[in-house]
Design a protein around this motif. Structure first.
Motif, mmCIF file in Angstrom:
data_model
loop_
_atom_site.group_PDB
_atom_site.id
_atom_site.type_symbol
_atom_site.label_atom_id
_atom_site.label_comp_id
_atom_site.label_asym_id
_atom_site.label_seq_id
_atom_site.Cartn_x
_atom_site.Cartn_y
_atom_site.Cartn_z
ATOM 1 N N HIS A 17 3.607 16.279 -12.921
ATOM 2 C CA HIS A 17 3.165 15.747 -11.713
ATOM 3 C C HIS A 17 2.528 14.076 -11.907
ATOM 4 C CE1 HIS A 17 -0.205 15.169 -8.641
ATOM 5 N NE2 HIS A 17 0.923 15.050 -7.869
ATOM 6 N N LYS A 18 3.285 13.307 -11.024
ATOM 7 C CA LYS A 18 2.883 11.926 -11.229
ATOM 8 C C LYS A 18 2.444 11.332 -10.005
ATOM 9 C CE LYS A 18 3.963 7.521 -13.259
ATOM 10 N NZ LYS A 18 4.836 6.594 -14.185
ATOM 11 N N ASN A 19 1.256 10.514 -9.814
ATOM 12 C CA ASN A 19 0.791 9.740 -8.690
ATOM 13 C C ASN A 19 0.554 8.574 -8.836
ATOM 14 O OD1 ASN A 19 -1.510 9.321 -6.490
ATOM 15 N ND2 ASN A 19 -0.093 10.364 -5.474
ATOM 16 N N VAL A 20 0.867 7.314 -7.888
ATOM 17 C CA VAL A 20 0.615 5.943 -8.047
ATOM 18 C C VAL A 20 0.188 5.466 -6.710
ATOM 19 C CG1 VAL A 20 1.890 5.637 -10.034
ATOM 20 C CG2 VAL A 20 2.973 5.393 -7.802
ATOM 21 N N ASN A 21 -0.318 4.447 -6.590
ATOM 22 C CA ASN A 21 -0.966 3.894 -5.337
ATOM 23 C C ASN A 21 -0.642 2.299 -5.181
ATOM 24 O OD1 ASN A 21 -1.987 6.222 -3.969
ATOM 25 N ND2 ASN A 21 -3.167 6.195 -5.799
ATOM 26 N N ASN A 22 -0.738 1.912 -4.175
ATOM 27 C CA ASN A 22 -0.690 0.387 -3.744
ATOM 28 C C ASN A 22 0.510 -0.431 -4.381
ATOM 29 O OD1 ASN A 22 -3.408 0.314 -2.603
ATOM 30 N ND2 ASN A 22 -4.421 0.516 -4.438
ATOM 31 N N TYR A 23 1.663 0.149 -4.247
ATOM 32 C CA TYR A 23 2.799 -0.373 -4.593
ATOM 33 C C TYR A 23 3.165 -1.323 -3.673
ATOM 34 C CZ TYR A 23 4.584 1.918 -8.758
ATOM 35 O OH TYR A 23 4.486 2.279 -10.186
ATOM 36 N N GLN A 24 4.056 -2.316 -3.761
ATOM 37 C CA GLN A 24 4.401 -3.382 -2.949
ATOM 38 C C GLN A 24 5.822 -3.429 -3.259
ATOM 39 O OE1 GLN A 24 2.477 -6.984 -4.093
ATOM 40 N NE2 GLN A 24 0.730 -6.578 -2.652
ATOM 41 N N ILE A 73 13.515 16.886 -8.488
ATOM 42 C CA ILE A 73 12.212 15.864 -8.149
ATOM 43 C C ILE A 73 12.172 15.860 -6.812
ATOM 44 C CG2 ILE A 73 13.657 14.036 -8.084
ATOM 45 C CD1 ILE A 73 11.518 12.500 -9.481
ATOM 46 N N ASP A 74 10.768 16.170 -6.487
ATOM 47 C CA ASP A 74 10.231 16.120 -5.143
ATOM 48 C C ASP A 74 9.384 15.086 -4.886
ATOM 49 O OD1 ASP A 74 8.582 16.859 -2.638
ATOM 50 O OD2 ASP A 74 9.705 18.845 -2.711
ATOM 51 N N MET A 75 9.502 13.921 -4.317
ATOM 52 C CA MET A 75 8.784 13.051 -4.010
ATOM 53 C C MET A 75 8.316 12.759 -2.344
ATOM 54 S SD MET A 75 11.069 10.199 -6.061
ATOM 55 C CE MET A 75 9.706 9.354 -6.558
ATOM 56 N N HIS A 76 7.022 12.209 -2.511
ATOM 57 C CA HIS A 76 6.334 12.008 -0.967
ATOM 58 C C HIS A 76 5.827 10.686 -1.119
ATOM 59 C CE1 HIS A 76 6.184 16.217 0.884
ATOM 60 N NE2 HIS A 76 6.181 16.576 -0.351
ATOM 61 N N LEU A 77 6.365 9.887 -0.154
ATOM 62 C CA LEU A 77 5.943 8.429 -0.306
ATOM 63 C C LEU A 77 5.274 7.936 1.278
ATOM 64 C CD1 LEU A 77 8.398 8.825 -2.086
ATOM 65 C CD2 LEU A 77 8.959 6.288 -1.631
ATOM 66 N N GLN A 78 4.241 7.236 1.187
ATOM 67 C CA GLN A 78 3.474 6.778 2.313
ATOM 68 C C GLN A 78 3.002 5.484 2.036
ATOM 69 O OE1 GLN A 78 0.469 9.680 3.666
ATOM 70 N NE2 GLN A 78 -0.004 8.436 5.286
ATOM 71 N N SER A 79 3.022 4.584 3.395
ATOM 72 C CA SER A 79 2.779 3.321 3.383
ATOM 73 C C SER A 79 2.200 3.374 4.922
ATOM 74 C CB SER A 79 3.642 2.438 3.110
ATOM 75 O OG SER A 79 3.277 1.121 3.527
ATOM 76 N N GLY A 80 0.991 3.143 4.960
ATOM 77 C CA GLY A 80 0.406 3.583 6.287
ATOM 78 C C GLY A 80 0.888 4.507 7.127
ATOM 79 N N LYS A 81 1.336 4.396 8.379
ATOM 80 C CA LYS A 81 1.930 5.575 9.135
ATOM 81 C C LYS A 81 3.424 5.871 8.603
ATOM 82 C CE LYS A 81 -0.826 4.273 13.331
ATOM 83 N NZ LYS A 81 -0.646 4.025 14.713
ATOM 84 N N ARG A 82 4.111 5.146 7.721
ATOM 85 C CA ARG A 82 5.243 5.390 7.347
ATOM 86 C C ARG A 82 5.251 6.426 6.261
ATOM 87 N NH1 ARG A 82 5.025 -0.227 6.281
ATOM 88 N NH2 ARG A 82 5.421 -1.644 7.999
ATOM 89 N N LYS A 115 0.962 -1.318 -0.044
ATOM 90 C CA LYS A 115 0.042 0.062 -0.002
ATOM 91 C C LYS A 115 0.930 1.203 -0.108
ATOM 92 C CE LYS A 115 -3.830 -2.331 2.166
ATOM 93 N NZ LYS A 115 -5.226 -1.985 3.423
ATOM 94 N N LEU A 116 2.013 1.090 -0.729
ATOM 95 C CA LEU A 116 2.940 2.572 -0.636
ATOM 96 C C LEU A 116 2.322 3.352 -2.031
ATOM 97 C CD1 LEU A 116 5.433 3.805 0.006
ATOM 98 C CD2 LEU A 116 6.530 2.560 -2.059
ATOM 99 N N SER A 117 2.081 4.533 -1.401
ATOM 100 C CA SER A 117 1.725 5.530 -2.404
ATOM 101 C C SER A 117 2.922 6.678 -2.966
ATOM 102 C CB SER A 117 0.606 6.548 -2.104
ATOM 103 O OG SER A 117 0.939 7.247 -1.006
ATOM 104 N N ILE A 118 2.950 6.919 -4.104
ATOM 105 C CA ILE A 118 4.131 7.770 -4.455
ATOM 106 C C ILE A 118 3.609 9.105 -4.939
ATOM 107 C CG2 ILE A 118 6.234 7.976 -5.735
ATOM 108 C CD1 ILE A 118 6.513 4.975 -5.581
ATOM 109 N N ASP A 119 3.989 10.214 -4.634
ATOM 110 C CA ASP A 119 3.596 11.423 -5.078
ATOM 111 C C ASP A 119 4.858 12.161 -5.551
ATOM 112 O OD1 ASP A 119 2.646 14.381 -5.142
ATOM 113 O OD2 ASP A 119 0.680 13.494 -5.340
ATOM 114 N N SER A 120 4.997 12.399 -7.024
ATOM 115 C CA SER A 120 6.136 12.972 -7.515
ATOM 116 C C SER A 120 6.015 14.167 -8.079
ATOM 117 C CB SER A 120 7.341 12.295 -8.250
ATOM 118 O OG SER A 120 6.439 11.733 -9.418
#
Length: 348
Positions: free
Chosen positions: A246-253, A278-287, A228-233
């Motif tokens: 701008h690119k956004n993806v979700n549900n990476y493993q 390049i500026d990236m925000h990554l999130q997986s749950g609370k991480r 459930k990793l989301s990446i917003d770049s």
């Protein structure tokens, strides 16, 4: 004279727009679809180290200095033919599309990994062949030899089973094509009842390919598997705030101690030569991770001005030419009007 020139320019612009529209008509490619049947199944035979009996894969809580038998049951569903199978063991890696590959046989060991699954397996067990009689089942054993030294977190890989018998078919055009009938059972190892879940993602480097394609190499440097990793770049010009891409993806493993390439910008984006961030925000749950890195696109890699498109799909160079012509025409009109005014003044 001015009127004639203006009409010619308008006709030229319309012709350019029509040509571009015709050139951009999409085409469709047809792919062949195969409906072949594998004619076999595989299932895990759980050892006592298995955490959950109904997991559907090997989820093992092992102890140091022990040997754990990982058994796979292969069932031949063909009642008329004996079939030979190839069994191999691979390590878990992260694919560039954000999925986990549990049987990678080629990648080198990640520099941040203390162990990988194949470190626990002998060469004999890592690659085996077995023939299963028609309409029956057989078991293959892969022995995991856990080292004396403890390992942190999670180690992941898988057992890969491929059908060898009748794996080739001859096409009408004379070419020999191989049908890969294969299945995989994941193998997850830990030495703690509850493995540590502290993950850390890093941005190793930014690569640029001609086009340009901007690729961010992301790296999980901890022995932790998560999803459930989301990446917003976002990509901006260096020291600017305006977002160009701008690119956004979700549900990476993500597999433990693995890296993957994230395509932040493909060749459809009109980035020219210059310095970017390049500026990236990554999130997986609370991480959560915030990763930033500068990079450069060279003149060879970037989209040249002649190929960059602007308003109405017309190239930037053409718009510059049109602008120059408009300025010239306006200038000529101003000169003609002033000359007429001067003549009227003199005639008075």
């Amino acid at each position: 004279m001015v009127k004639v020139k203006t009409n010619s320019i308008v006709k030229l612009c319309l012709s350019i727009v029509l040509c571009i529209c015709f050139l951009q008509i999409p085409h469709v490619n047809a792919d062949n679809v195969s409906n072949n049947v594998a004619e076999f199944t595989i299932s895990p035979v759980y050892p006592r180290e298995q955490k959950e009996d109904d997991a559907g894969y090997f989820d093992l809580n092992v102890k140091k200095s022990t040997t754990v038998p990982v058994k796979v049951k292969i069932s031949n569903l063909n009642k008329n033919q004996d079939i030979e199978y190839l069994i191999k063991v691979g390590n878990a890696t992260t694919n560039d599309n954000g999925t986990i590959n549990y049987t990678n046989f080629k990648n080198k060991k990640d520099t941040t990994a203390k162990y990988q699954l194949t470190d626990f397996i002998s060469k004999t067990d890592s690659k085996q062949k077995i023939t299963v009689k028609a309409g029956s089942s057989s078991e293959v054993t892969v022995n995991l030899k856990v080292p004396k030294q403890k390992f942190p977190g999670t180690i992941a890989g898988g057992v890969y089973v491929e059908r060898l018998t009748n794996s080739y078919t001859n096409e009408k055009n004379g070419m020999n094509t191989r049908n890969h009938f294969s299945m995989t059972l994941p193998v997850i190892l830990t030495e703690q009842a509850k493995a540590k879940r502290i993950a850390k993602m890093e941005l190793d480097k930014v690569m640029v390919k001609n086009g340009p394609e901007v690729i961010a190499k992301l790296h999980n440097v901890k022995p932790v598997m998560f999803g459930k990793l989301s990446i917003d770049s976002k990509i901006t010009k260096k020291n600017h705030v305006k977002t160009l891409i701008h690119k956004n993806v979700n549900n990476y493993q993500v597999a433990p101690n693995s890296s993957f390439n994230f395509l932040a910008s493909d060749s459809s984006n009109q980035l020219g030569a210059g310095k970017y961030t390049i500026d990236m925000h990554l999130q997986s749950g609370k991480r959560k991770w915030h990763l930033v890195k500068d990079f450069t696109i060279t003149a060879k890699q970037g989209v040249p001005l002649t190929k960059r498109t602007g308003w109405l799909g017309i190239s930037m160079v053409m718009w510059i030419v049109i602008l120059i012509l408009v300025i010239i025409i306006v200038g000529l009109v101003v000169v003609i009007v002033r000359q007429k005014q001067n003549l009227k003044t003199k005639n008075k």
